[in-house]
Structure formats: structure tokens, C-alpha cells
Design a protein around this motif. Structure first.
Motif, PDB file in Angstrom:
ATOM      1  N   PHE A  56       6.040   3.754  -0.227  1.00 12.12           N
ATOM      2  CA  PHE A  56       5.083   3.982   1.463  1.00 12.12           C
ATOM      3  C   PHE A  56       3.402   3.346   0.828  1.00 12.12           C
ATOM      4  O   PHE A  56       2.874   3.661  -0.220  1.00 12.12           O
ATOM      5  N   LEU A 109       5.488  12.848   0.264  1.00  8.13           N
ATOM      6  CA  LEU A 109       5.865  11.884   0.165  1.00  8.13           C
ATOM      7  C   LEU A 109       4.684  10.915  -1.123  1.00  8.13           C
ATOM      8  O   LEU A 109       3.751  11.211  -1.266  1.00  8.13           O
ATOM      9  N   GLU A 110       5.465  10.641  -2.344  1.00 10.31           N
ATOM     10  CA  GLU A 110       4.816  10.231  -3.010  1.00 10.31           C
ATOM     11  C   GLU A 110       5.416   8.606  -3.512  1.00 10.31           C
ATOM     12  O   GLU A 110       5.744   7.327  -3.187  1.00 10.31           O
ATOM     13  N   ASN A 111       4.504   8.237  -4.017  1.00 12.41           N
ATOM     14  CA  ASN A 111       4.610   6.995  -4.997  1.00 12.41           C
ATOM     15  C   ASN A 111       4.786   6.767  -6.360  1.00 12.41           C
ATOM     16  O   ASN A 111       4.505   7.913  -7.064  1.00 12.41           O
ATOM     17  N   LEU A 123       0.915   7.902   2.398  1.00 14.99           N
ATOM     18  CA  LEU A 123       0.530   8.586   1.456  1.00 14.99           C
ATOM     19  C   LEU A 123      -0.472   9.998   1.711  1.00 14.99           C
ATOM     20  O   LEU A 123      -0.521  11.018   1.105  1.00 14.99           O
ATOM     21  N   GLU A 124      -1.801   9.178   2.017  1.00 18.58           N
ATOM     22  CA  GLU A 124      -2.488   9.483   2.308  1.00 18.58           C
ATOM     23  C   GLU A 124      -2.724  11.136   3.033  1.00 18.58           C
ATOM     24  O   GLU A 124      -3.194  12.140   3.146  1.00 18.58           O
ATOM     25  N   GLY A 137       9.412   4.549  -3.672  1.00 21.57           N
ATOM     26  CA  GLY A 137       8.980   5.648  -2.651  1.00 21.57           C
ATOM     27  C   GLY A 137       9.531   6.477  -2.505  1.00 21.57           C
ATOM     28  O   GLY A 137      11.241   6.829  -3.573  1.00 21.57           O
TER      29      GLY A 137
END
Lengths: 236, 578
Positions: free
Chosen positions: A173, A220-222, A178-179, A229
Motif C-alpha cells: 500500500f 492495512l500493513e505492508n 498506511l499512515e 500489501g
């Protein structure tokens, strides 16, 4: 029906009526579209034919249409509020994976994407199956767009929560998504693009799942197991 | 244990159910969907696939063939919807116990979580349906049916206590179905009159999660026990959490009704009817409550709606016509009222309806101030009652009739009616108070009290004589005497129960005898039709089942015979649970 809702309805009763009656028709058309495409794709032995790729692309677009329709419908029906027909019941995780895979299978195969699953064989969890499947299938369809060639669905019991993850091996993402995390508020920030509706819907579904003062959430994470993603749904 | 595998659509995790040999029916008004579903079924190997494009067409096919699997769209355009097709198929017994009914819909169905439908499909599926999803859902439903098959059989045989025990036995083996098994167990216990035990089951479930059906179940138990305030709070709590749980609305309205809060009940019914307008019983309650409050426009709308949706439903009710006739009477349109009453008699037929239409006619004339015609209706009623060939109406109708007859100035017939009611309910003090009140209003308080006393004595003596013969070991004579008593007092529950009890004692002492066993079953089915959910009914059925397996066919036949002779049992007397 409370004051607010009835006022809303009074605002444009025709629209609401047409919405309700047209939905069935739209759903029928989409069902025929996606069903026929899936049948055509599965009849095609060689994926080398040029029209095969075009059909796969059409199936992907049809799935997106269906996703959006499901989400708009749920919002129209007040998903997240007491007016929504929320229906939690004990479900087998094996069947949940089977149902999600059954919906995503042809799309993934036609796009040449490998699908991996990992879940506790005998786990049972109380959830609203239709809503959760809607969230997971949407996450998979979203990953189809960004992955290189692998998507992974994993389910694990983590203390008092069930954690469901959809991961891919794409580039992940963008930082700004993400932030801001995956809150409903953040979703509003993305209303200008296509991720807004899906995120908002998913976070409402998560919040509806409550158990002993705890409620669900999304993130949401990477990274993850495939380095791309990750969409995470946590349910109490 | 964690597993990692690449999913393949052909994996089935079941015991290898053969879906190829089954008979399928697809019901959908959209030809494209029918073709798709047929394609999917063919890919599962199916050979026998029929299709219907409307509810009417589906009913024709369903009455010809016993299908193993029905895939039915909820929205079928004009005419019946999927739910109504399902209800009619179930009520007319057009399905096998093993049949699977999948309801297909475009969106998450409100019906699936309303908790109000008496006949539920085995599963709801949202479009679009892929082959893999269809197979998974079919297997799931099939396995669940296996888990419940013995329970369902005991349920059909009305052996509720054994069925409840079977539920408990299965819980440990099937954690996935534990909640459904407990829900069924509670329902069965309620049917067996074991409200306290049913309450324990609901409490147990609620320890785990706040299931709406369990909270409503507890509410119903509180309501039946007369704790109306506690019941009200429980139903309101469910509604606060889930504004679609229509069953809670219906129950809340009922609890207000019992508290004598007609206006509050009316409010709730209006909300419920707005949420879910296509329910015959709900529109009927709304109409009747509106009529009580003198809200003629709402009553009229509700009764008209009730007639409209009843047209395609097996739950069609004469009450809507009678109610609408009352509405017309209130609007001083006696002509239209009489036309409606004639239509009702013509459409429904039968002694009960004829009597009730005549009562309503009298009321309409009486309320519009036409006392001469009201008296004429009263005289005609009296003549009908004098005719011994006719079936006596149910208790509620008898009381209405007596009230009207007194009002229009007839005297002898209502007295006989009230004596009849008293003899058949000689130990039901609540009802006897109502009887006394009717006498009071007719300015016959003392005379009435005397008449009630006599009628009670008469019934008690009849019963005691039978019991005495039984206790002194004269079983054959006791059985014979109870037959006489049943003929004299066909609706007296105590006599019916004791009659069955004496026959069962005889079977236990002298060995099983088919003819006598069937007689006992017939008597018990009759009681169950008049007053479902009696503890003693469940106990006696269990004793009978221990002597020899009760065949569901006999039970069903006895029940339908009763209904054929007496018309459907009025729903107001039923304590149903879902």
C-alpha cells in the motif's frame, strides 16, 4: 425506523423505492455476466488464446461491479447500525475458506495467480458469514490488481480474536494509506478514489462484530508472508 | 493444527454425497439465472432438473414431484414470493423430510434474521452463486440435516420430550451445530410445556452470546408466566439492539395487549407492519387493535392489506373479512359490510365461519342502531345453535355469541352456550370468570353463578366416575365410560387427558394393542389441537412412544382429521415459539 431515517426517506421516497426494486435486477444481470464468464473461462483449455485474457479482464471488472453493489447496498441498509439485518452464527473456518475460495477461484486462475490458504482446520468462530465473505472477497479482488502472482488467505486464532489476513506479493500500500490507518474516518479521506467505499464498508462490518465489550477492527500493513500489501480483519 | 494447501475447487470435505442422483427444482423469474443454475447443477452431475418461472408454476411442479433440492429466488415478480411458496409447500406436505430448500436473494435478506417466519428455508444464499459456493452450501445443509434427522422425526411424531433429549445428546458431538441444537431443544421443551427447563436452556445460551432468539424466548416465557413487565423490557432490549428483529415487535405488542395497554400495543404493531408488511397475522392484529381503539382508517387499511396478502398465502384468514365488515359497519356502510360477510361465507365455508359471520352481522346492525335487524340476526343464530348436526364453535366464538345474543335480547340460547363452555372448561377459573362477567352484563349475576356451579358439578361427576372405575381396576369399563364422557364434553381437556391416561394404563398392564393405541393418539392429537404446549400431552405421548413406536403418519393423520372436522385451530390460542 427512527426519526432520522424516516426524514431521510421522506427526502426522496422515489429514489429509495427505485433503489430497492432495481437492485434485484442489477444483481441478476451481474450474476448472469459473471456466471457466464466463469463458465466460458473454465471451458477454455488453453489460456494462450488472446480472448482468454480479455475474458479474464472482463470477469475482474464484473467482480468489481458486484463488490461495489454489495457495499452500496449494505450502506443503504445501514450496515453498522441497529437497523441492519446482522446475523452472527457459529461458523466453521474450513467452510468459510471454501466459500471465499469458491467465489475467487476462477478469477485467480484466469489471471494466473496462485492462491494459498492457511487456517486452523477445526476452528469455529461466531460471525456474520455473508458480511465477512463480502469483506474478504473484496480484499482479494483488490489484491488481484496489485499482486505479482501470489495471494494468500490466512486465518488464525489470536487470544480472544480471530485474525483474517489477505496478503499479496505486490509493492504494497502507498505510505499515505498506511499512515492514516484503516479507520472509517480514514476511509472518508479516500472517498475521492476507489478504496474509500471498500475500506469504509469493511470497517463497519468489523465494528458490528461485538463480543463482551470488544469489537472488531481492520488494518492495512505492508510486508507479511509474501512481502506485499496485507489487509487484516480482526474479530472478537 | 495449521495446514497450508493450495485450494482446488474440486475438493469436497464431506463424506462424498452423491448430488448427481437427486431431483432438483429451480424457481426464478429471470431466465438467465435459471439457465446458469441449471448449468451449475449439471456440472455437479445432476440429471433431473425442473424449472419454474413463477410461484404458481412452482406449486404445480411441487405437487407432482417430491424434490430433493429446491433452489428458490425470494423475488418472483407478481404473485407469490419465495417465502410464500416455501410455506405452502411445507404446509401442504409437498416436501420430503430430507428435502433441502435454499432461498436465493440479491441482498442480505431481512427475513433471515427476523425470527418471525414459522417456516424457514435451510439456508439463504446471496447472488451471484458460483458452483463452488453452491456445492459447499449443499453439503453443509445436508450434513446439518443428518444431525437433525432423528430429532425432526421425533418432532413430527410429537414426541417432544424424546426429541429434546436427542438434542442434548448431539450437542457434544457437533460443536458447530451446538447452538442450533440448543435452540431446537428449547423450542421442544416449550412445546412439551416444560417452560422452566426451556428457560434454563435460553439462559445457558445467553452466557455465550446475546442471541436475539434466546432473549425473545426468555421474554415469551416471562410473558406466559404473567411477568409482563420483565417480558416487555426484554423485548425492548432486543429491538434496541436490532431494529429488524420483527419477532420482538410482535411479542412486545402482545405483552402490551396483555397489560391492557392497547395504545402502546397499537404503536408497536404499526412499526412492525411498516418494517414487514407482508404478514397475515401481523396485519390482522393491527386491524383488530385499531378497531378496539376506534381508529377506523388504520383498521380498514390493515384488514384490506391482510386480505390482499392472504390471497396467495395458506395463512389466509376469515378474520380479515369479519374485521373489515366491522369497519364498514362503523362507517355506516352496512350494505358493504353484509356483502363482505357473504363473500367470507362463500370463500371459506364451514359451520364456524357461518356462525362467526352471523355474529358479526348482528354486531354491525347493533352498532349502527338497527336493533330490529340485530334481533333478527340473533334469532337466526339461535336457530343455527339449535341444529345439533352442526359442530359447536370454539370457546372464543361461543363467548362472543353469548354476548351478542344477550345484547339483542335473546335469552335461552346464550345461557345454553355458556353452560356448554363451562362444562368443557370446568377447571379453567380464568375463563369461568369471563363467563360470569357475561352473565353480570346481562343482569343475571346470581342465576349465572348458580348455572356455572351446576355445569361444573356435572363435568366433575362425569370425570370422577371414570377415574373411580380406573382406580378400582375396572379398566375396560373405565375406558368405555370415558368414551361416553368424551361424546358429551368433546372439548374438556381434563376428560380428554384422563381418557388417554386410562387407555395407556390398560396398554401398560395388558400389553400393546394397536386399535387402543390409535384411539389414545387420536384423543391426544385432539387436545393438542385445542390447546398446544400442554405438559401432560408431552408426558403421555412419551409413555405411548415407549410402548411402541408412534408413527408420525398416524399422528399427522389424526391431527389433520381434527382440523378437517373442526376447521383450523384459531391462532390466538397458540403459544408458539420460534
Amino acid at each position: 425506523m427512527d426519526e432520522q431515517a424516516s426524514q431521510q426517506q421522506e427526502g426522496s421516497p422515489e429514489l429509495f423505492m427505485f433503489l430497492a426494486s432495481t437492485v434485484h435486477d442489477m444483481k441478476n444481470s451481474i450474476s448472469v455476466l459473471s456466471g457466464t464468464l466463469e463458465n466460458l473461462l473454465s471451458a477454455h483449455q488453453s489460456s494462450a488464446a488472446p480472448e482468454y485474457g480479455q475474458m479474464a479482464q472482463m470477469l475482474y471488472q464484473t467482480k468489481r461491479l458486484n463488490d461495489n453493489l454489495i457495499q452500496l447496498l449494505a450502506l443503504y441498509k445501514d450496515v453498522g447500525k441497529p437497523g441492519y439485518p446482522f446475523d452472527p452464527a457459529p461458523r466453521s473456518m474450513r467452510e468459510l475458506v471454501e466459500l471465499v475460495a469458491g467465489q475467487a477461484h476462477m478469477l485467480l486462475q484466469s489471471r494466473g495467480i496462485a492462491f494459498e490458504v492457511d487456517y486452523p482446520q477445526d476452528a469455529i468462530w461466531t460471525l456474520d458469514e455473508d458480511l465477512v465473505i463480502g469483506v474478504l472477497v473484496h480484499a482479494i479482488n483488490n489484491a488481484v490488481r496489485y499482486t505479482r502472482d501470489r495471494i494468500r488467505l490466512t486465518i488464525a486464532v489470536d487470544g480472544d480474536y480471530l485474525e483474517l489476513r489477505v496478503e499479496d506479493n505486490g509493492v504494497g500500500f502507498p505510505a499515505n494509506m498506511l499512515e492514516s490507518g484503516a479507520s472509517a474516518k480514514a476511509a472518508i479521506n479516500f472517498l475521492s478514489n476507489s478504496s474509500g467505499l471498500g475500506l469504509y464498508f469493511s470497517s463497519e462490518v468489523a465494528k458490528m462484530h461485538k463480543h463482551r465489550q470488544r469489537s472488531g477492527s481492520i488494518a492495512l500493513e505492508n510486508g507479511g508472508a509474501l512481502g506485499g500489501g496485507c489487509f487484516v480483519l480482526r474479530l472478537p | 493444527m495449521m495446514s497450508s494447501e493450495v485450494f482446488s475447487a474440486n475438493t469436497t470435505a464431506d463424506g462424498g454425497i452423491d448430488w448427481a442422483e437427486k431431483r432438483y427444482l429451480i424457481i426464478d423469474d429471470f431466465v438467465g439465472i435459471r439457465q446458469l443454475l441449471r448449468e451449475s447443477l449439471r456440472n455437479l452431475g445432476a440429471k433431473h432438473i425442473d424449472q419454474a418461472s413463477s410461484g404458481g408454476e412452482a406449486m404445480v411442479l411441487l405437487s407432482k414431484t417430491r424434490y430433493d433440492v429446491v433452489l428458490c429466488d425470494y423475488n418472483l415478480g407478481d404473485g407469490k414470493n419465495g417465502q410464500q411458496v416455501l410455506e405452502e409447500a411445507r404446509i401442504r406436505n409437498l416436501m420430503l423430510p430430507s428435502s433441502v430448500w435454499l432461498m436465493v436473494s440479491a441482498e442480505k435478506s431481512v427475513e433471515s434474521v427476523m425470527g418471525a417466519a414459522e417456516h424457514q428455508p435451510d439456508a439463504y444464499i446471496i447472488k451471484p452463486i458460483t458452483e463452488g459456493v453452491l456445492l459447499t452450501r449443499l453439503n453443509r445443509v445436508w450434513i446439518k440435516k443428518q444431525v437433525f434427522s432423528e430429532i425432526d422425526q421425533a418432532f413430527a411424531d410429537k414426541d417432544y420430550l424424546r426429541a429434546a433429549k436427542l438434542c442434548q445428546d448431539q450437542v457434544a458431538h457437533h460443536p458447530l451445530h451446538a447452538i442450533d441444537l440448543l435452540r431446537m431443544k428449547a423450542t421442544l421443551l416449550l412445546k412439551a410445556g416444560e417452560t422452566e427447563q426451556a428457560g434454563v436452556v435460553y439462559e445457558q445460551v445467553l452466557q455465550d452470546r446475546d442471541y436475539n432468539w434466546a432473549r425473545c424466548g426468555l421474554g415469551k416465557i416471562r410473558m406466559a408466566a404473567g411477568d409482563l413487565e420483565a417480558a416487555r423490557m426484554m423485548f425492548q432490549a432486543v429491538i434496541a439492539d436490532n431494529r429488524f428483529y420483527i419477532d420482538a415487535f410482535d411479542q412486545l405488542a402482545q405483552s402490551f395487549q396483555l397489560q391492557g395497554k392497547t395504545e402502546e400495543s397499537f404503536d408497536v404493531l404499526q412499526k412492525a407492519a411498516k418494517l414487514s408488511p407482508n404478514s397475515v397475522p401481523r396485519q390482522r392484529s393491527l386491524g383488530q387493535t385499531a378497531l378496539k381503539l376506534g381508529n377506523i382508517p388504520v383498521a380498514e387499511k390493515a384488514f384490506r392489506k391482510c386480505i390482499e396478502i392472504g390471497e396467495f398465502s395458506v395463512r389466509k384468514t376469515v378474520d380479515a373479512y369479519l374485521g373489515l365488515a366491522r369497519v364498514c359497519g362503523q362507517k355506516n356502510d352496512t350494505k358493504e359490510a353484509i356483502r363482505l360477510l357473504n363473500a367470507a361465507v362463500h370463500q371459506f365455508g364451514g359451520d364456524q365461519v357461518t356462525l362467526r359471520a352471523k355474529i358479526t352481522e348482528g354486531l354491525v346492525y347493533h352498532e349502527s342502531g338497527d336493533f330490529r335487524r340485530a334481533r333478527k340476526s340473533g334469532d337466526e343464530l339461535e336457530a343455527m345453535l339449535a341444529d345439533d348436526v352442526r359442530q359447536r364453535p370454539d370457546t372464543e366464538t361461543c363467548l362472543d355469541m353469548a354476548t351478542l345474543l344477550f345484547a339483542v335480547g335473546v335469552k335461552e340460547a346464550p345461557v345454553h352456550l355458556l353452560q356448554y363452555v363451562t362444562r368443557n372448561n370446568h377447571d379453567n377459573t380464568v375463563l369461568l370468570d369471563d363467563v360470569q362477567k357475561i352473565f353480570d352484563r346481562a343482569r343475571m349475576s346470581d342465576e349465572g353463578a348458580e348455572l356455572i356451579k351446576e355445569a361444573r358439578m356435572e363435568a366433575a361427576e362425569m370425570m370422577n366416575r371414570g377415574v373411580l372405575l380406573w382406580k378400582t381396576g375396572k379398566l375396560a369399563e373405565a375406558i368405555d365410560w370415558m368414551r361416553t364422557a368424551r361424546r358429551a364434553l368433546p372439548h374438556n381437556m381434563r376428560i380428554l387427558f384422563n381418557s388417554a391416561q386410562i387407555i395407556i394404563s390398560a396398554l401398560q398392564q395388558n400389553g400393546y394393542e394397536r386399535g387402543l393405541a390409535d384411539e389414545a393418539i387420536g384423543v391426544l392429537m385432539h387436545v393438542d389441537a385445542i390447546a398446544p404446549g400442554q405438559q401432560r400431552f408431552a408426558q403421555l405421548m412419551e409413555q405411548l412412544a415407549m410402548l411402541a413406536p408412534v408413527s408420525g403418519v398416524v399422528a399427522a393423520a389424526a391431527a389433520s382429521e381434527y382440523e378437517a372436522a373442526n376447521g383450523p385451530v384459531p391462532e390466538s390460542t397458540r403459544f408458539t415459539s420460534s
